[in-house]
Design a protein around this motif. Structure first.
Motif, PDB file in Angstrom:
ATOM      1  N   PRO A  26     -30.707 -76.041  46.590  1.00 55.64           N
ATOM      2  CA  PRO A  26     -30.528 -75.756  48.016  1.00 55.64           C
ATOM      3  C   PRO A  26     -29.061 -75.832  48.456  1.00 55.64           C
ATOM      4  O   PRO A  26     -28.625 -75.039  49.300  1.00 55.64           O
ATOM      5  N   HIS A  32     -29.718 -68.791  52.085  1.00 53.14           N
ATOM      6  CA  HIS A  32     -30.322 -67.684  51.333  1.00 53.14           C
ATOM      7  C   HIS A  32     -31.281 -68.173  50.245  1.00 53.14           C
ATOM      8  O   HIS A  32     -31.749 -67.381  49.430  1.00 53.14           O
ATOM      9  N   GLU A  33     -31.562 -69.480  50.238  1.00 50.07           N
ATOM     10  CA  GLU A  33     -32.374 -70.073  49.177  1.00 50.07           C
ATOM     11  C   GLU A  33     -33.707 -69.348  48.974  1.00 50.07           C
ATOM     12  O   GLU A  33     -34.037 -68.965  47.848  1.00 50.07           O
ATOM     13  N   ASP A  34     -34.486 -69.156  50.017  1.00 53.12           N
ATOM     14  CA  ASP A  34     -35.803 -68.527  49.861  1.00 53.12           C
ATOM     15  C   ASP A  34     -35.707 -67.111  49.313  1.00 53.12           C
ATOM     16  O   ASP A  34     -36.464 -66.744  48.403  1.00 53.12           O
ATOM     17  N   ASP A  35     -34.791 -66.321  49.846  1.00 53.56           N
ATOM     18  CA  ASP A  35     -34.646 -64.932  49.378  1.00 53.56           C
ATOM     19  C   ASP A  35     -34.252 -64.872  47.910  1.00 53.56           C
ATOM     20  O   ASP A  35     -34.825 -64.115  47.125  1.00 53.56           O
ATOM     21  N   LEU A  37     -34.515 -67.290  45.563  1.00 50.53           N
ATOM     22  CA  LEU A  37     -35.543 -67.855  44.696  1.00 50.53           C
ATOM     23  C   LEU A  37     -36.723 -66.904  44.515  1.00 50.53           C
ATOM     24  O   LEU A  37     -37.322 -66.853  43.441  1.00 50.53           O
ATOM     25  N   TYR A  38     -37.062 -66.133  45.546  1.00 49.39           N
ATOM     26  CA  TYR A  38     -38.153 -65.157  45.423  1.00 49.39           C
ATOM     27  C   TYR A  38     -37.813 -64.131  44.337  1.00 49.39           C
ATOM     28  O   TYR A  38     -38.626 -63.841  43.471  1.00 49.39           O
ATOM     29  N   SER A  94     -38.811 -75.510  48.869  1.00 47.70           N
ATOM     30  CA  SER A  94     -39.093 -74.083  48.981  1.00 47.70           C
ATOM     31  C   SER A  94     -40.038 -73.721  47.842  1.00 47.70           C
ATOM     32  O   SER A  94     -39.912 -74.230  46.734  1.00 47.70           O
ATOM     33  N   HIS A  95     -40.965 -72.852  48.112  1.00 45.87           N
ATOM     34  CA  HIS A  95     -41.872 -72.380  47.067  1.00 45.87           C
ATOM     35  C   HIS A  95     -41.756 -70.869  46.887  1.00 45.87           C
ATOM     36  O   HIS A  95     -42.674 -70.207  46.433  1.00 45.87           O
ATOM     37  N   ALA A  96     -40.576 -70.355  47.232  1.00 44.93           N
ATOM     38  CA  ALA A  96     -40.318 -68.928  47.101  1.00 44.93           C
ATOM     39  C   ALA A  96     -40.244 -68.509  45.630  1.00 44.93           C
ATOM     40  O   ALA A  96     -40.617 -67.387  45.292  1.00 44.93           O
ATOM     41  N   TYR A 117     -46.642 -64.437  49.910  1.00 43.74           N
ATOM     42  CA  TYR A 117     -46.106 -65.302  50.960  1.00 43.74           C
ATOM     43  C   TYR A 117     -46.600 -66.721  50.739  1.00 43.74           C
ATOM     44  O   TYR A 117     -47.790 -66.934  50.528  1.00 43.74           O
TER      45      TYR A 117
END
Length: 138
Positions: A26, A32-35, A37-38, A94-96, A117
Motif C-alpha cells: 500500500p 492506485h493500489e486497487d487498480d 493489484l487488480y 485490499s482484495h483487488a 468486484y
C-alpha cells in the motif's frame, strides 16, 4: 519457498507476509493500489492458468489467500466467499489482487469478457467476490 539441504520446505512467516501485503505494497502503490493489484491478479492468472474452475479453492489455499467457496450462482454471475483463519486485516486489506485473478481465470476458461468486484461483508466476516461475464459474447 526455499528448500533446505534435507528437503525441508521453509515457508514465509505470517509476519513477513503481512508486512508486505498490508504495509509495503500500500505504501508503494498509494491511491492506485486497487487498480494495480487488480491487473496484477489478472497477470498472475495468465502465469498460472487453471484447467477448471474447480481448482480455484485449492489455488487460493496454496497461495495463502484463504478459503474460497461458492456463495451463489446465476447464468451470468457467480459469487464467491473468501474466509481466512484470522481476519485481523479485514478492514484494511485490499482484495483487488484476488478479484483480478478470479476475473482472468473465468475469462480464460469460459471465453467470455469477465469482471470481478470485491465487497467486504463485515457481518459475516467474509469477502464476497461477484464475478460477472457477458453472456452475449462467446
Amino acid at each position: 519457498m526455499n528448500t533446505l539441504a534435507n528437503n525441508e520446505t521453509v515457508r514465509p512467516t505470517k509476519f513477513g507476509y503481512e508486512l508486505l501485503r498490508y504495509h509495503v505494497i500500500p505504501a508503494i502503490l498509494g491511491k492506485h493500489e486497487d487498480d494495480i493489484l487488480y491487473w496484477v491478479g489478472k497477470e498472475i492468472a495468465r502465469e498460472f492458468p487453471l484447467f477448471s474452475l474447480q481448482e480455484l479453492p485449492d489455488f487460493f489455499r496454496e497461495a495463502d489467500w484463504g478459503n474460497l467457496s461458492i456463495e451463489k450462482e446465476k447464468s451470468d454471475t457467480i459469487v464467491y466467499a473468501l474466509t481466512r483463519p484470522t481476519l485481523e486485516d479485514f478492514e484494511q486489506a485490499s482484495h483487488a489482487l484476488e478479484a483480478g485473478f478470479l476475473a482472468a481465470q473465468h475469462e480464460a476458461l469460459q471465453k467470455r469478457v469477465t469482471e470481478c468486484y470485491a465487497e467486504k461483508n463485515a457481518k459475516k466476516q467474509v469477502i464476497l467476490f461477484e464475478v460477472k461475464w457477458d453472456s452475449s459474447n462467446k
